[in-house]
Scaffold this motif. Sequence first.
Motif, PDB file in Angstrom:
ATOM      1  N   ASN A 146       0.860  -1.172   0.000  1.00 10.73           N
ATOM      2  CA  ASN A 146       0.000   0.000   0.000  1.00 10.73           C
ATOM      3  C   ASN A 146       0.905   1.235   0.000  1.00 10.73           C
ATOM      4  OD1 ASN A 146       0.886   0.382   2.673  1.00 10.73           O
ATOM      5  ND2 ASN A 146      -0.929  -0.597   3.542  1.00 10.73           N
ATOM      6  N   GLN A 147       0.306   2.412   0.105  1.00 10.50           N
ATOM      7  CA  GLN A 147       1.090   3.642   0.021  1.00 10.50           C
ATOM      8  C   GLN A 147       2.149   3.714   1.120  1.00 10.50           C
ATOM      9  OE1 GLN A 147      -1.098   7.327  -0.626  1.00 10.50           O
ATOM     10  NE2 GLN A 147       0.198   8.389   0.860  1.00 10.50           N
ATOM     11  N   SER A 160       1.189  12.444  -4.089  1.00 11.50           N
ATOM     12  CA  SER A 160       0.573  12.693  -5.391  1.00 11.50           C
ATOM     13  C   SER A 160       0.817  11.498  -6.307  1.00 11.50           C
ATOM     14  CB  SER A 160       1.178  13.953  -6.031  1.00 11.50           C
ATOM     15  OG  SER A 160       2.554  13.729  -6.336  1.00 11.50           O
ATOM     16  N   ILE A 161       0.123  11.507  -7.448  1.00  8.51           N
ATOM     17  CA  ILE A 161       0.346  10.470  -8.452  1.00  8.51           C
ATOM     18  C   ILE A 161       1.799  10.495  -8.925  1.00  8.51           C
ATOM     19  CG2 ILE A 161      -0.252   9.679 -10.769  1.00  8.51           C
ATOM     20  CD1 ILE A 161      -2.434   9.075  -8.834  1.00  8.51           C
ATOM     21  N   HIS A 185      -3.941   6.027  -0.594  1.00 11.05           N
ATOM     22  CA  HIS A 185      -5.019   6.641   0.187  1.00 11.05           C
ATOM     23  C   HIS A 185      -5.010   8.165   0.150  1.00 11.05           C
ATOM     24  CE1 HIS A 185      -1.669   6.439   3.148  1.00 11.05           C
ATOM     25  NE2 HIS A 185      -2.140   7.623   3.499  1.00 11.05           N
ATOM     26  N   SER A 186      -3.873   8.787  -0.157  1.00 15.65           N
ATOM     27  CA  SER A 186      -3.789  10.245  -0.094  1.00 15.65           C
ATOM     28  C   SER A 186      -4.204  10.923  -1.395  1.00 15.65           C
ATOM     29  CB  SER A 186      -2.357  10.674   0.262  1.00 15.65           C
ATOM     30  OG  SER A 186      -1.467  10.394  -0.807  1.00 15.65           O
ATOM     31  N   ILE A 187      -4.539  10.144  -2.426  1.00 12.54           N
ATOM     32  CA  ILE A 187      -4.830  10.728  -3.734  1.00 12.54           C
ATOM     33  C   ILE A 187      -6.249  11.263  -3.826  1.00 12.54           C
ATOM     34  CG2 ILE A 187      -4.849  10.296  -6.219  1.00 12.54           C
ATOM     35  CD1 ILE A 187      -2.066  10.210  -4.847  1.00 12.54           C
ATOM     36  N   SER A 188      -7.228  10.501  -3.343  1.00 15.49           N
ATOM     37  CA  SER A 188      -8.627  10.902  -3.475  1.00 15.49           C
ATOM     38  C   SER A 188      -9.476  10.255  -2.386  1.00 15.49           C
ATOM     39  CB  SER A 188      -9.158  10.499  -4.855  1.00 15.49           C
ATOM     40  OG  SER A 188     -10.553  10.709  -4.950  1.00 15.49           O
ATOM     41  N   ASP A 189     -10.432  11.024  -1.857  1.00 14.05           N
ATOM     42  CA  ASP A 189     -11.375  10.479  -0.879  1.00 14.05           C
ATOM     43  C   ASP A 189     -12.550   9.773  -1.556  1.00 14.05           C
ATOM     44  OD1 ASP A 189      -9.915  11.430   1.280  1.00 14.05           O
ATOM     45  OD2 ASP A 189     -10.945  13.371   1.260  1.00 14.05           O
ATOM     46  N   THR A 194      -5.258   2.787  -7.480  1.00 14.35           N
ATOM     47  CA  THR A 194      -4.214   1.765  -7.524  1.00 14.35           C
ATOM     48  C   THR A 194      -3.310   2.023  -8.723  1.00 14.35           C
ATOM     49  OG1 THR A 194      -5.502   0.222  -8.886  1.00 14.35           O
ATOM     50  CG2 THR A 194      -5.753   0.047  -6.504  1.00 14.35           C
ATOM     51  N   ILE A 195      -2.060   1.596  -8.602  1.00 14.15           N
ATOM     52  CA  ILE A 195      -1.078   1.789  -9.675  1.00 14.15           C
ATOM     53  C   ILE A 195      -0.361   0.477  -9.944  1.00 14.15           C
ATOM     54  CG2 ILE A 195       1.205   2.793 -10.155  1.00 14.15           C
ATOM     55  CD1 ILE A 195       0.269   5.418  -9.145  1.00 14.15           C
TER      56      ILE A 195
END
Length: 285
Positions: A146-147, A160-161, A185-189, A194-195
């Motif tokens: 995960n992040q 960020s992305i 988790h910090s990209i969008s609520d 996923t990447i």
Amino acid sequence: MKAVMSIQSHVSYGHAGNSAAVFPVQRMGIEVWPIHTVQYSNHTQYQEGWTGQRFGSDDIRTLIKGLDKIDKLSECNALISGYLGSPEQCSAIAEAVRRVKQANHQALYVCDPVMGDPDKGCILPDGVTEALTEHLMPLADVIVPNQFELAQFTGMEINSIYDAVTACKKAIELGPKIILVKNLHSISDKEFTTILATPKSCYLVQRPSLPFDKSPVGVGDLITAVFTACLTKDMSPVLAFRHTNNAVYGILKHTQEQKLWELQIISGQYEFVEPTYDFEPKRIG
């Protein structure tokens, strides 16, 4: 028939660790050889608590030796490691990976580097995070962090992305060939991000975040299992990434519709073979 060895936690009730991994991989047509690092009555988010025991590193070694004795390690196409309860267990995993790869040079090692989550009652003993980042993750062909776990491995802050892509590229330089970041988790609520990263390119999938009264447990374990099954079935990394996101979202949607928080992988099993939803990966680097 192809086979996956899965070394991680197990719960008797519910679906987390091997209890979230074994059936989905089997449903996709692959044999699974589970080895448990802990065995609990239920996962640790139950307020009533749980019962069970941890297994020692020698328990893992004993089972690996038994499989080797009947000459089955050569039939292992992938080895998954998930939750590990001690640095000694990490050492046993490294030994298992070497033995499997010696028997089958094409076997994949997929490391899900579980580093704990105090909010979910998952606390790691001292030394496990260091063993994961210094020994197991560099040894892996595929990592599914995960992040937070990606940041720990690369020593980079991710907000960020662009940060995530940069961290993935650094992670590949450290050893793994494929990175699936299962939750940024910090990209969008509003969206679950996923990447996928390979030495050639990076891909992004964003799907709706589903609200639950209590957060389901075992989603990361399910992501790792389905992705590994896809790779074992010789899907390309991008196709495996797409199928995994579609299948896991389908299970979560089905679970939500049942107004439950334990993953409904049995009643929703059709999702592993023919997912209801389709989220197409977008190339981002």
